[in-house]
Design a protein around this motif. Sequence first.
Motif, PDB file in Angstrom:
ATOM      1  N   ASP A 217       0.426  13.210 -20.472  1.00 24.01           N
ATOM      2  CA  ASP A 217      -0.373  12.015 -20.166  1.00 24.01           C
ATOM      3  C   ASP A 217       0.042  11.399 -18.832  1.00 24.01           C
ATOM      4  N   ALA A 218       1.338  11.430 -18.545  1.00 18.29           N
ATOM      5  CA  ALA A 218       1.819  10.884 -17.271  1.00 18.29           C
ATOM      6  C   ALA A 218       1.291  11.712 -16.104  1.00 18.29           C
ATOM      7  N   ILE A 219       1.470  13.025 -16.173  1.00 15.94           N
ATOM      8  CA  ILE A 219       1.075  13.906 -15.072  1.00 15.94           C
ATOM      9  C   ILE A 219      -0.431  13.908 -14.874  1.00 15.94           C
ATOM     10  N   LEU A 220      -1.184  13.827 -15.949  1.00 20.09           N
ATOM     11  CA  LEU A 220      -2.647  13.933 -15.865  1.00 20.09           C
ATOM     12  C   LEU A 220      -3.347  12.587 -15.684  1.00 20.09           C
ATOM     13  N   GLY A 221      -2.579  11.531 -15.483  1.00 16.22           N
ATOM     14  CA  GLY A 221      -3.251  10.255 -15.254  1.00 16.22           C
ATOM     15  C   GLY A 221      -2.348   9.052 -15.140  1.00 16.22           C
ATOM     16  N   GLY A 222      -1.375   8.948 -16.023  1.00 14.64           N
ATOM     17  CA  GLY A 222      -0.554   7.742 -16.076  1.00 14.64           C
ATOM     18  C   GLY A 222       0.219   7.449 -14.804  1.00 14.64           C
ATOM     19  N   THR A 223       0.807   8.485 -14.212  1.00 15.94           N
ATOM     20  CA  THR A 223       1.575   8.279 -12.985  1.00 15.94           C
ATOM     21  C   THR A 223       0.674   7.826 -11.842  1.00 15.94           C
ATOM     22  N   ALA A 224      -0.475   8.462 -11.707  1.00 18.21           N
ATOM     23  CA  ALA A 224      -1.409   8.085 -10.639  1.00 18.21           C
ATOM     24  C   ALA A 224      -1.894   6.652 -10.808  1.00 18.21           C
ATOM     25  N   ALA A 225      -2.159   6.263 -12.054  1.00 18.54           N
ATOM     26  CA  ALA A 225      -2.620   4.902 -12.319  1.00 18.54           C
ATOM     27  C   ALA A 225      -1.573   3.886 -11.878  1.00 18.54           C
ATOM     28  N   LYS A 226      -0.303   4.195 -12.158  1.00 21.51           N
ATOM     29  CA  LYS A 226       0.789   3.307 -11.762  1.00 21.51           C
ATOM     30  C   LYS A 226       0.958   3.302 -10.239  1.00 21.51           C
ATOM     31  N   PHE A 227       0.978   4.471  -9.652  1.00 18.66           N
ATOM     32  CA  PHE A 227       1.254   4.594  -8.215  1.00 18.66           C
ATOM     33  C   PHE A 227       0.178   3.913  -7.375  1.00 18.66           C
ATOM     34  N   TYR A 228      -1.096   4.201  -7.703  1.00 16.50           N
ATOM     35  CA  TYR A 228      -2.210   3.670  -6.914  1.00 16.50           C
ATOM     36  C   TYR A 228      -2.769   2.355  -7.477  1.00 16.50           C
ATOM     37  N   GLN A 229      -2.119   1.843  -8.510  1.00 16.06           N
ATOM     38  CA  GLN A 229      -2.541   0.591  -9.131  1.00 16.06           C
ATOM     39  C   GLN A 229      -4.015   0.648  -9.563  1.00 16.06           C
ATOM     40  N   ILE A 230      -4.299   1.664 -10.378  1.00 14.84           N
ATOM     41  CA  ILE A 230      -5.642   1.891 -10.902  1.00 14.84           C
ATOM     42  C   ILE A 230      -5.726   1.306 -12.301  1.00 14.84           C
ATOM     43  N   LYS A 231      -6.719   0.474 -12.530  1.00 20.43           N
ATOM     44  CA  LYS A 231      -6.912  -0.115 -13.850  1.00 20.43           C
ATOM     45  C   LYS A 231      -7.910   0.696 -14.658  1.00 20.43           C
ATOM     46  N   SER A 232      -7.673   0.783 -15.949  1.00 18.03           N
ATOM     47  CA  SER A 232      -8.566   1.568 -16.814  1.00 18.03           C
ATOM     48  C   SER A 232      -9.864   0.804 -17.068  1.00 18.03           C
TER      49      SER A 232
ATOM     50  N   LEU B 193       0.843  -1.183   0.000  1.00 17.41           N
ATOM     51  CA  LEU B 193       0.000   0.000   0.000  1.00 17.41           C
ATOM     52  C   LEU B 193       0.888   1.245   0.000  1.00 17.41           C
ATOM     53  N   THR B 194       0.311   2.384  -0.348  1.00 23.81           N
ATOM     54  CA  THR B 194       1.070   3.618  -0.525  1.00 23.81           C
ATOM     55  C   THR B 194       0.951   4.537   0.689  1.00 23.81           C
TER      56      THR B 194
ATOM     57  N   VAL C  15      12.359   2.874   4.737  1.00 29.73           N
ATOM     58  CA  VAL C  15      11.352   1.941   4.200  1.00 29.73           C
ATOM     59  C   VAL C  15      11.453   1.970   2.670  1.00 29.73           C
ATOM     60  N   PRO C  16      12.491   1.364   2.109  1.00 33.06           N
ATOM     61  CA  PRO C  16      12.758   1.496   0.667  1.00 33.06           C
ATOM     62  C   PRO C  16      11.713   0.849  -0.240  1.00 33.06           C
ATOM     63  N   ASN C  17      10.915  -0.066   0.300  1.00 37.50           N
ATOM     64  CA  ASN C  17       9.884  -0.714  -0.519  1.00 37.50           C
ATOM     65  C   ASN C  17       8.526  -0.033  -0.390  1.00 37.50           C
ATOM     66  N   LEU C  18       8.476   1.160   0.233  1.00 40.54           N
ATOM     67  CA  LEU C  18       7.225   1.913   0.381  1.00 40.54           C
ATOM     68  C   LEU C  18       7.134   2.964  -0.705  1.00 40.54           C
ATOM     69  N   ARG C  19       6.013   2.989  -1.445  1.00 41.26           N
ATOM     70  CA  ARG C  19       5.760   4.043  -2.420  1.00 41.26           C
ATOM     71  C   ARG C  19       5.205   5.258  -1.671  1.00 41.26           C
ATOM     72  N   ILE C  20       5.939   6.373  -1.742  1.00 43.75           N
ATOM     73  CA  ILE C  20       5.602   7.602  -1.023  1.00 43.75           C
ATOM     74  C   ILE C  20       5.273   8.691  -2.039  1.00 43.75           C
ATOM     75  N   VAL C  21       4.227   9.460  -1.764  1.00 42.38           N
ATOM     76  CA  VAL C  21       3.949  10.609  -2.622  1.00 42.38           C
ATOM     77  C   VAL C  21       3.843  11.859  -1.750  1.00 42.38           C
ATOM     78  N   ILE C  22       4.555  12.893  -2.155  1.00 45.90           N
ATOM     79  CA  ILE C  22       4.540  14.173  -1.445  1.00 45.90           C
ATOM     80  C   ILE C  22       3.325  14.964  -1.921  1.00 45.90           C
TER      81      ILE C  22
ATOM     82  N   ASN D 238      11.529   5.794  -4.982  1.00 44.97           N
ATOM     83  CA  ASN D 238      10.231   5.421  -4.410  1.00 44.97           C
ATOM     84  C   ASN D 238       9.443   6.637  -3.933  1.00 44.97           C
ATOM     85  N   ILE D 239       9.950   7.848  -4.193  1.00 46.82           N
ATOM     86  CA  ILE D 239       9.224   9.068  -3.834  1.00 46.82           C
ATOM     87  C   ILE D 239       8.656   9.718  -5.097  1.00 46.82           C
TER      88      ILE D 239
END
Length: 279
Positions: A264-279, A134-135, A156-163, A191-192
């Motif tokens: 495309d990354a900033i407006l959706g792609g990165t979030a989809a990857k980070f939060y594991q969101i499927k289209s 989890l993030t 915690v190197p295996n933790l996905r962190i978002v500022i 991982n940040i």
Amino acid sequence: MRIDAHQHFWHLEKVAYPWLDPAFGTICRTIEAPELEPLLKEAGIDKTVIVQAMNSYEDTEYMLQVAEEFDWVAAVVGWVPLNIPEIADKKLKQFKQNPYFKGVRHLIHEEKDPDYIIRDSVIEGLRVLASYDLTFDLVAVFPDHLKHAPRLAKEVPNLRIVIDHLAKPPIKDKLMGEWAEQLARAAQFENIFAKVSGLNTAADHDNWSAEDLQPYIDYAKEQFGADRLMFGSDWPVANLAGDYGKVWSETNRAIAAYSEAERDAILGGTAAKFYQIKS
């Protein structure tokens, strides 16, 4: 896919939000999904991430109920007591069973101790969080919290962190300085990630535009790359300095010169990857 990676709801009769007082004016009231829905359609947003607004199970459970009701909600960032790892573990085991539950946040800027997030007990709680894949959303309000991001990434190197909110840079004062140095140090850790969100309320509330935000977004892209940046509206807090439409349009203007892949990354792609969101 266009994703708003940071928005809130609150229902004042179901959940207590002690921080929300009349000083917040028009947002000091119950604000729910039906109010946001037409704004998302107008902006062309496909999915959103609801982020906790209170350190409570009630808030998390409320957000999960909303996610069940509205198909445009893709993820929920909830809360568990990270400073009590044993209890956090039990609650994460429970919440993880819900497919919408993707991560955790704690209102560390409400804590009297600016070093709360690097307490040994909290770091242990973050290790528990990482064990569930989890993030963690870091409410890094400059200057008190951003400086701790590298330590968390190392511990915690295996933790996905978002500022969150690029750590609220001093946009109104048109400064970078120490904020820029701290952000660059955080960006050295793969991982940040960071959210291009909440920037309008860090600017002059009555007089801001894409030109005010752009130097800070550009700098963040230099440090993180577009594949570690994600857009968030911070609605309805955004209404304190404009509205949903203005935040969306001015953010798009600020990144208009980026490549299509970067946008495309900033407006959706990165979030989809980070939060594991499927289209």
